[in-house]
Every structure is written in structure tokens, then in C-alpha cells.
Design a protein around this motif. Structure first.
Motif, mmCIF file in Angstrom:
data_model
loop_
_atom_site.group_PDB
_atom_site.id
_atom_site.type_symbol
_atom_site.label_atom_id
_atom_site.label_comp_id
_atom_site.label_asym_id
_atom_site.label_seq_id
_atom_site.Cartn_x
_atom_site.Cartn_y
_atom_site.Cartn_z
ATOM 1 N N THR A 110 0.867 -1.494 0.282
ATOM 2 C CA THR A 110 0.094 0.245 -0.368
ATOM 3 C C THR A 110 1.067 0.985 -0.144
ATOM 4 O O THR A 110 0.405 2.825 -0.191
ATOM 5 C CB THR A 110 -1.199 0.074 1.201
ATOM 6 O OG1 THR A 110 -0.087 -0.047 2.631
ATOM 7 C CG2 THR A 110 -1.618 -1.288 1.268
ATOM 8 N N LYS A 124 1.972 1.113 -3.746
ATOM 9 C CA LYS A 124 0.689 0.956 -4.685
ATOM 10 C C LYS A 124 0.997 0.032 -5.834
ATOM 11 O O LYS A 124 0.393 0.041 -7.281
ATOM 12 C CB LYS A 124 0.127 2.050 -5.586
ATOM 13 C CG LYS A 124 -0.040 3.422 -3.941
ATOM 14 C CD LYS A 124 -0.755 4.658 -4.364
ATOM 15 C CE LYS A 124 -1.580 4.884 -2.972
ATOM 16 N NZ LYS A 124 -2.150 5.701 -3.821
ATOM 17 N N ASP A 171 -8.815 -0.119 0.178
ATOM 18 C CA ASP A 171 -8.702 1.118 1.012
ATOM 19 C C ASP A 171 -9.609 1.210 2.356
ATOM 20 O O ASP A 171 -9.348 2.892 3.155
ATOM 21 C CB ASP A 171 -8.910 2.204 -0.573
ATOM 22 C CG ASP A 171 -8.433 2.468 -1.470
ATOM 23 O OD1 ASP A 171 -7.139 2.581 -0.637
ATOM 24 O OD2 ASP A 171 -8.364 2.261 -2.749
ATOM 25 N N ASN A 217 -11.970 6.635 0.799
ATOM 26 C CA ASN A 217 -10.710 6.873 0.829
ATOM 27 C C ASN A 217 -10.094 5.883 -1.015
ATOM 28 O O ASN A 217 -9.284 5.578 -0.665
ATOM 29 C CB ASN A 217 -9.800 7.121 1.631
ATOM 30 C CG ASN A 217 -9.858 7.766 2.962
ATOM 31 O OD1 ASN A 217 -10.464 8.437 2.747
ATOM 32 N ND2 ASN A 217 -9.906 6.665 4.244
ATOM 33 N N ASN A 219 -4.778 3.943 -0.864
ATOM 34 C CA ASN A 219 -4.103 2.608 -0.683
ATOM 35 C C ASN A 219 -3.315 1.891 -1.828
ATOM 36 O O ASN A 219 -2.310 0.623 -1.763
ATOM 37 C CB ASN A 219 -4.121 2.014 0.285
ATOM 38 C CG ASN A 219 -3.853 2.120 2.359
ATOM 39 O OD1 ASN A 219 -3.398 3.496 1.541
ATOM 40 N ND2 ASN A 219 -4.802 1.966 2.414
#
Length: 540
Positions: A135, A138, A165, A186, A190
Motif C-alpha cells: 500500500t 501501490k 482502501d 478513501n 492505498n
């Protein structure tokens, strides 16, 4: 160290049907099927789009309902599969049900950072491969898989993992990015999204290549948690080289295909796409044939050297990764002194490097076979193109018929629904007006009765008031007249008393005035004597 280059013609991309199926994990099977059909129809109305470009396309609720119903009737036998990826919990061992993709069901050791997320990639509720995702960077650090067989087609359907996320959401499977925009908190915090690659000059390069998988296994590879940023040329060369090495050099030298375990990974760099997604500095592949006469092999490709592919031992590969990394349980045949297998694999890799087809035939037979295949390909190409054209025309015709039927149903259904809606509104308005009138009748009658009663009371009150006023004048006069003698006689003592009091007061006032006047004269005389008569001496 071996290096080789390969070339591959880029086939033209043709429009085709694209079935995208995604739905919440809590949906019923019936809803899941209908959702898949609706998505399939949506994508079949035009050329194959980029998922990111289709994000803005949406349907109204009524259109979506009608479209789902129509497609359900027309496409009841459409492929019902769906993709799923599950984030493995910290309380679970390894990669849970995806441990089958590691020798001895033991995942690599040494990847212990808190931003490492373990994902069991699934499709049709079956595990297909395992991924360790970063994360922080990514990108996936590695994907573990087994070779199934070469892919016959290429159906791209890119998905994302909502739980990376937003761990608190109730979506426990991979979904299309456009389906969860605005519903997952969000999103993209991540993990990489399609928008991170658009316009960047990088492609979504698969660590677990789709070309080494078929059907459900291939569909499961198209997830952004299995992709790293690669330049178009590097992506093509990496997948082409890895595909040929696995199919022609590794699989033939493992006693059972099911015993061949593959790990494809990437080493992150400080270079980031749009400041978010890390561009790998190195791509690597580790292979383990977990058999009595097993072996292991590592391959490395540098980002700055697209034409080379370096072979090395798994131990040497582990040294290039993080400290304390162990990719396979034990050493997976690394201590095996049987050099025959290793030499055969390296020879196959050498043949791949030189562009030869690996097999048991000698070079001449391979060349003859290649010439025959080329001639057959030249002869068959026009027929294949014609067949592709006919298939394309047929597909477009089917799409046109479906679209025409949909427009007819939409227009007719819309007109019918609008008419029914107008009729319903008229009936409701009529019933409402009648109801209001019927309800107001008792109210109006009661109000009239009450007004009549109040008017009668007002009349009675006015008559009584007028009678009282008329009778009050003579009655008052008689009463005053009758009371006059009594009031006159009774007033005589009071008048005499008042007269006596007045006379007594007058005499008292005269006496007081005389005394006061005499006192004033006396005071004045004393004052004059004291002022003008001198005092006598004491001798006098």
C-alpha cells in the motif's frame, strides 16, 4: 548470464462484446445474475471501452430496470462468472485458501512490513493466485501462481480491491472501479487506480501474465493489485519472454505441471507515476519444480535494459531482494547435483534466445515445420480475415438488432408508462377532490346549525336588553319619588347640626383673631420701648 530479445507483431484490436459483472457481496444470486446481464448489455452497445473512460456512463433507475429485464430474457445463457479478491486477515495462516500456490503451502518469508497486504485472488469463488501488495508503493511485490495452459483469447476487465482502501466496507470481492466511486471511503489512498495510469506513458503490466492462464484463471489476472507500471515496449518484451520461458523451458522439464510453482515480482523504485505509483526498478521471476528431481531458477529483467533477461539461482535472486527473504520452503532443489535438468533448461532458454522453437526435432525439421506453417498461414490468412469479417458483421448485426429492439421497447414502454402515470394522477386527483367535497358536507351543515343557534341567542339577548332599558326609566323615577319624603325628613337633624357647628366655629374664629391682634400690639410696643428708651445705670 543469458540475454535475448524477441519481437512480436502487435495484432490489431477489434471491437468485441465485453461482459463486465460486478455486484455487492451481500446481493442475492438472482440479483447478481441480473446485474451481470445488465452490465453485459451496457458494454455490448459499442466498441470495447477503456474502463476509466466508461466511468461517467450511468443509467437512470427506470432504464436500468427495463434494460436488465430485456437482457435477462435475451441473454439467459450468458457467462455467469464473477471476480473476487479477498484481503487475508492477520489472524489467518499465510494466504489462507491461496496457500496452494506455494511449495509446501508455505509463502515466502521476510516480507513483514505493516504496509504489506495479502490478497487471495479468486474467480467464480475459486482461488486463482495469491498477491502480496504494498500500500506504500501501490504495486504488488509478488504474485504466486501455477501455469495452467496458454490463453486462447484476451478479455480485459480491470478490477480494484475495495478493502485495501476501506477495510470497514462490506464489499468482500474485487469490483469494477466505476461501480464503487463515491461508495468506498478513501478510494485510491492505498492502491493504484485506472486514472493513475491514464496519460502517464505507462501500461498496467501484469505480474501474473494473462497469457499463461486460460478462462477463469486469465480473467482473475486483470486486477490492479496484480499490475505494475511498465512502458509499452517493456511490458510486451517481459510478458513475451516470460511466456516463452515458462511454456518452452520450464514446463517441459518438470515431471508434473501441477508441481511447478511460479513467483513473479517487482522491486519498487523511488520513481513514481503521478507521484503515487512506484515504477519497478527490476522485474523478477522465481520458478520451483517441487518434485523428487526438482530444481529452481530465477530470472531478472532490469527496467533500463529491456532486451536482456538474466538467469540466476533463487539464492542469488533472494540477495537482490530485501534482507532475510526466503522465496521457497527449503531450497527447492537448489542443492540437487543433477546438472542434466539445469543444462536442459538453460539450453531451452538459449534456443528461445536465438528464436528457435523448442522441441525434440532437430533444427532442420524445426525449420521445415516453420516453413510449412508460414506457407499455411499465408494461404489461410485471407480465409481467416474473411471469417473474422463475417463474425464481426454478425456481431454488429446482433448488436444492432438488440439495440433496435431496446429502442422500440424503450419508446413503447415509456409511452405506456407515461400514459399509465397520467391516468393514475387523474384518478388520484378526482378521488381526492370527491373526498374533500364529501368530507366538507357534514362540516358545512354543522357550521350552519351552529350559526343559526348563535343568531337566535343574539336575538334573545337583544330583546332582553331592550326590555331592561325601557323598564329601567319609570321604575327609577318611582323609586326616587317614593324615597324623597324620607330622605327630606331625615336630613333636618343633619342640617341643624351643621348650622350649630358653623355658628360655634364663627365665634371661635372671632375670639382667636382678637387675641392674635392684641398679642401683636403688645409685641410691637415692647419692641419700640426697647429701641428708643435708654437703659438706666446701676447707680440710678
Amino acid at each position: 548470464m543469458l540475454g535475448f530479445t524477441t519481437q512480436k507483431a502487435l495484432a490489431p484490436r477489434r471491437d468485441r462484446l465485453w461482459f463486465h459483472i460486478s455486484f455487492p457481496s451481500h446481493a442475492t444470486p438472482e440479483f447478481q445474475t441480473l446485474s451481470g446481464f445488465a452490465a453485459a448489455w451496457t458494454q455490448s452497445t459499442g466498441p470495447l471501452p477503456n474502463p476509466a473512460e466508461a466511468d461517467g456512463a450511468s443509467l437512470s433507475s427506470r432504464e436500468c430496470t427495463m434494460k436488465t429485464s430485456v437482457v435477462f430474457l435475451l441473454c439467459i445463457t450468458v457467462f455467469p462468472g464473477f471476480s473476487q479478491g479477498r484481503v487475508v486477515g492477520e489472524d489467518e495462516t499465510g494466504f489462507a485458501e491461496c496457500n496452494v500456490f506455494f511449495p509446501g503451502q508455505v509463502p515466502p518469508e521476510g516480507f513483514t512490513e505493516p504496509f504489506h497486504v495479502k490478497i487471495c485472488q479468486q474467480y467464480n469463488k475459486e482461488p486463482r493466485f495469491a498477491t502480496l501488495y504494498s500500500t506504500k508503493d501501490k504495486i504488488p511485490l509478488y504474485s504466486a501462481f501455477k501455469y495452467t495452459k496458454p490463453a486462447q483469447n484476451k478479455e480485459e476487465n480491470w478490477l480494484v480491491e475495495p478493502q485495501i482502501d476501506d477495510p470497514e466496507n462490506d464489499l468482500h470481492e474485487m469490483v469494477h472501479e466505476a461501480d464503487i466511486v463515491g461508495t468506498v471511503s478513501n478510494l485510491g489512498a492505498n492502491q493504484a487506480l485506472t486514472s493513475d495510469y491514464m496519460g502517464s506513458g505507462y501500461e498496467r503490466g501484469l505480474l501474473n501474465p494473462s497469457l499463461l492462464n486460460e478462462e477463469d484463471f486469465q480473467m482473475a489476472t486483470y486486477t490492479l493489485t496484480n499490475a505494475v507500471p511498465l512502458s509499452p515496449s517493456l511490458s510486451k518484451s517481459w510478458h513475451r519472454d516470460i511466456g516463452r520461458v515458462v511454456e518452452q523451458a520450464l514446463v517441459p522439464h518438470c515431471s508434473k505441471k501441477d508441481h511447478l510453482y511460479l513467483l513473479a515480482g517487482a522491486i519498487p523504485s523511488s520513481v513514481r507515476v503521478k507521484g503515487k505509483v512506484s515504477v519497478p526498478e527490476t522485474l523478477w521471476l522465481a520458478a520451483c519444480c517441487d518434485a523428487p528431481e526438482g530444481w529452481s531458477l530465477g530470472l531478472v529483467k532490469k527496467m533500463n535494459d529491456e532486451i536482456s533477461l538474466v538467469d540466476l539461482t533463487v539464492g542469488e535472486l533472494e540477495k537482490q531482494l530485501l534482507a532475510g527473504i526466503h522465496l521457497f520452503k527449503g531450497k527447492c532443489g537448489e542443492d540437487n547435483k543433477n546438472q542434466e535438468k539445469t543444462e536442459a533448461i538453460l539450453q531451452a532458454v538459449s534456443q528461445i534466445r536465438s528464436g528457435e522453437q523448442v522441441g525434440t526435432s532437430d533444427n532442420q525439421e524445426a525449420k521445415d515445420g516453420g516453413l510449412v506453417r508460414r506457407v499455411a498461414g499465408i494461404i489461410a490468412t485471407p480465409f481467416i480475415k474473411l471469417l473474422e469479417l463475417l463474425i464481426y458483421v454478425f456481431v454488429e448485426l446482433v448488436k444492432f438488432v438488440f439495440y433496435f429492439l431496446w429502442l422500440v421497447i424503450k419508446r413503447v414502454g415509456g409511452a405506456v408508462l407515461d400514459g399509465l402515470y397520467s391516468l393514475w394522477n387523474g384518478v388520484v386527483s378526482y378521488l381526492k377532490a370527491i373526498s374533500m367535497v364529501l368530507i366538507s358536507i357534514p362540516y358545512d351543515v354543522g357550521r350552519v346549525i351552529i350559526n343559526i343557534f348563535l343568531g337566535f341567542l343574539q336575538i334573545v339577548q337583544d330583546v332582553a336588553s331592550l326590555t331592561y332599558r325601557i323598564l329601567r326609566i319609570p321604575v327609577g323615577f318611582v323609586l326616587h319619588l317614593a324615597a324623597f319624603p324620607y330622605e327630606s325628613i331625615c336630613a333636618i337633624p343633619s342640617v341643624l347640626k351643621d348650622m350649630a357647628t358653623g355658628i360655634g366655629g364663627t365665634f371661635s374664629l372671632v375670639i382667636d383673631a382678637t387675641a392674635t391682634l392684641l398679642h401683636g400690639f403688645y409685641y410691637l410696643a415692647c419692641h419700640i420701648v426697647k429701641r428708643f428708651v435708654p437703659k438706666g445705670s446701676s447707680d440710678d
